[in-house]
Design an enzyme around this catalytic site. Structure first.
Site, PDB file in Angstrom:
ATOM      1  N   ASN A 112      35.036  40.512  41.678  1.00  0.00           N
ATOM      2  CA  ASN A 112      34.273  41.294  40.711  1.00  0.00           C
ATOM      3  C   ASN A 112      33.231  42.122  41.454  1.00  0.00           C
ATOM      4  O   ASN A 112      33.151  42.082  42.676  1.00  0.00           O
ATOM      5  CB  ASN A 112      33.630  40.386  39.655  1.00  0.00           C
ATOM      6  CG  ASN A 112      32.722  39.350  40.293  1.00  0.00           C
ATOM      7  OD1 ASN A 112      31.783  39.683  40.989  1.00  0.00           O
ATOM      8  ND2 ASN A 112      33.003  38.074  40.041  1.00  0.00           N
TER       9      ASN A 112
ATOM     10  N   ILE B  67      31.660  25.568  37.065  1.00  0.00           N
ATOM     11  CA  ILE B  67      30.613  24.948  37.884  1.00  0.00           C
ATOM     12  C   ILE B  67      29.358  24.693  37.065  1.00  0.00           C
ATOM     13  O   ILE B  67      28.745  23.619  37.137  1.00  0.00           O
ATOM     14  CB  ILE B  67      30.295  25.832  39.103  1.00  0.00           C
ATOM     15  CG1 ILE B  67      31.565  26.044  39.935  1.00  0.00           C
ATOM     16  CG2 ILE B  67      29.190  25.204  39.953  1.00  0.00           C
ATOM     17  CD1 ILE B  67      31.406  27.042  41.065  1.00  0.00           C
ATOM     18  N   LEU B  68      28.935  25.669  36.262  1.00  0.00           N
ATOM     19  CA  LEU B  68      27.727  25.522  35.446  1.00  0.00           C
ATOM     20  C   LEU B  68      27.861  24.366  34.478  1.00  0.00           C
ATOM     21  O   LEU B  68      26.956  23.524  34.366  1.00  0.00           O
ATOM     22  CB  LEU B  68      27.435  26.825  34.697  1.00  0.00           C
ATOM     23  CG  LEU B  68      26.270  26.813  33.710  1.00  0.00           C
ATOM     24  CD1 LEU B  68      24.972  26.441  34.401  1.00  0.00           C
ATOM     25  CD2 LEU B  68      26.150  28.160  33.011  1.00  0.00           C
TER      26      LEU B  68
ATOM     27  N   LYS C 225      26.947  30.714  25.099  1.00  0.00           N
ATOM     28  CA  LYS C 225      27.289  30.161  26.416  1.00  0.00           C
ATOM     29  C   LYS C 225      26.350  29.020  26.776  1.00  0.00           C
ATOM     30  O   LYS C 225      26.794  27.980  27.289  1.00  0.00           O
ATOM     31  CB  LYS C 225      27.220  31.262  27.481  1.00  0.00           C
ATOM     32  CG  LYS C 225      27.539  30.780  28.887  1.00  0.00           C
ATOM     33  CD  LYS C 225      27.542  31.935  29.888  1.00  0.00           C
ATOM     34  CE  LYS C 225      27.876  31.443  31.296  1.00  0.00           C
ATOM     35  NZ  LYS C 225      27.939  32.558  32.271  1.00  0.00           N
TER      36      LYS C 225
END
Length: 401
Positions: A208, A306-307, A338
């Site tokens: 990205n 991961i978060l 989120k």
């Protein structure tokens, strides 16, 4: 120790001012940013051009500079630094500080600052020993002003005794000692940054447009507050900051492993733009273009989150987990959802739609979302965003280690 630190250096009028030029060089060698301020008397000994050339920054001399003061420049200068250093600190400057006078740029900065002040006195031995000067020193020490020197030696006037300014390396050591007392001293903070590269074959990958600039700035700002920072970064465009532990990775899977290896931590900030998907079966050879014109078919698999993994840990979870949400539409709604879905404490949301020009740029406009609601911040440089966010983190996890 000084990587990413910002020093406001006030150069007073005295023969020892020539040492201030070497001090600028020594501080910059160690990664510090130095903004010089020359008093009118200081300009009799060193020139603004010399100080500017060594600092690679503008030199400030006049309180009534209309361009700067239109934006309250003396307030911004006095508070943007991590430490204010006065070298040489003349008897006149010490007297102004003790008496609370503010009649020029240097004394106004010293009155307006909310940061620690370190002075390196330099004057004739008789001036140093004068009762008025000694009273001023007592007052300044009671106010929390730090001192380095003076030392004994032969003066420019030929007399011998206390009054010589400390040598530049001595002042550097005092600067390092002064900056070790940040609010995050003894705290371990984990920061992820940059994109991930998910391989398709040995020469192609999915990525990205993240530059890694915001994560790098944040790691630098946290380190400046005394934190022990572990910086896990993908292949970013910007170099990693100095003074932190750097772990370089390529893929989301590698980043998760590095994050888990870095725990425990007092706080974890996930600024990396991790790819959501990877190619399920990568080729160990370069995929060749089909001569018949048929296109390769790529099957995707979901990358580890991961978060969410760290936010939902049952044991060893950091006291503060901060995620980032780069959105192109319905920014607040998507970021709020989120945060709830991942289970993190804060989400830093930013609009990266093409019209903003933020993705890969030098500025950011973020909204901090927590259980207290959404707090929009004005658009500012990424270093300023980092300092503001680091200060908020310090409010939550700062204190005794």
């Amino acid at each position: 120790m000084l990587a990413g630190k910002h020093i406001l250096l006030i150069i007073g009028g005295g023969i020892a001012a020539f040492k201030a030029l070497d001090l600028i060089r020594r501080l910059r060698e160690r990664g510090a940013e130095v903004t010089p301020v020359l008093t009118r008397a200081g300009q009799e000994f060193v020139t603004p051009l010399s100080a500017s050339g060594l600092a690679a920054r503008k030199v400030y001399t006049d309180l009534f500079d209309l361009t700067d003061e239109a934006e309250m420049g003396h307030i911004e200068l006095s508070r943007a630094a991590d430490l204010v250093v006065v070298a040489p600190a003349t008897a006149d400057l010490l007297g102004k500080m003790a008496g609370g006078l503010a009649n020029d740029l240097a004394s106004t900065l010293l009155m307006a600052t909310d940061k620690r002040v370190l002075v390196a006195p330099a004057m004739n031995v008789r001036m140093w020993e004068h009762p008025a000067n000694q009273r001023n020193i007592v007052t300044l020490k009671q106010d929390g002003v730090l001192f380095v020197g003076p030392t004994d030696g032969t003066m420019a006037c030929g007399e011998f005794g206390p009054g010589r300014m400390a040598e530049p390396l001595e002042i550097v050591a005092a600067v390092e000692a002064a900056l070790m007392d940040g609010p995050l001293k003894g705290k371990h903070v984990l920061v992820t940054s940059g994109p991930t590269h998910e391989p398709i074959d040995p020469v192609r990958y999915i990525a990205n447009r993240s530059s890694g600039a915001q994560g790098t700035a944040l790691a630098r700002a946290l380190s400046a507050l005394g934190a022990d920072v572990t910086f896990v970064t993908g292949p970013a465009d910007v170099p990693p900051p100095d003074g932190v532990k750097v772990v370089q990775v390529q893929t989301a899977g590698q980043m998760l492993e590095a994050v888990q290896a870095a725990l425990p931590a007092s706080a974890a900030v996930f600024a990396a733009a991790v790819a959501d998907w990877r190619v399920a079966r990568t080729s160990d050879q370069k995929i060749k273009k089909d001569q018949a014109g048929s296109l390769p078919v790529l099957e995707f698999a979901e990358n580890p989150d991961i978060l969410a993994t760290v936010s939902q840990m049952k044991q060893g979870r950091p006291a503060l987990v901060v995620g980032f949400a780069a959105e192109t539409n319905d920014v607040i709604a998507h970021a709020t959802a989120k945060r709830e879905r991942k289970g993190c404490d804060w989400i830093v949301a930013n609009d990266v739609s093409p019209a903003t020009g933020i993705m890969g740029g030098s500025e950011n406009a973020v909204t901090l979302i927590s259980d207290q609601g959404a707090e929009a911040w004005p658009r500012m440089g990424k270093d300023d965003v980092a300092r503001q966010l680091a200060a908020r983190i310090a409010e939550v996890i700062g204190g005794d280690a």
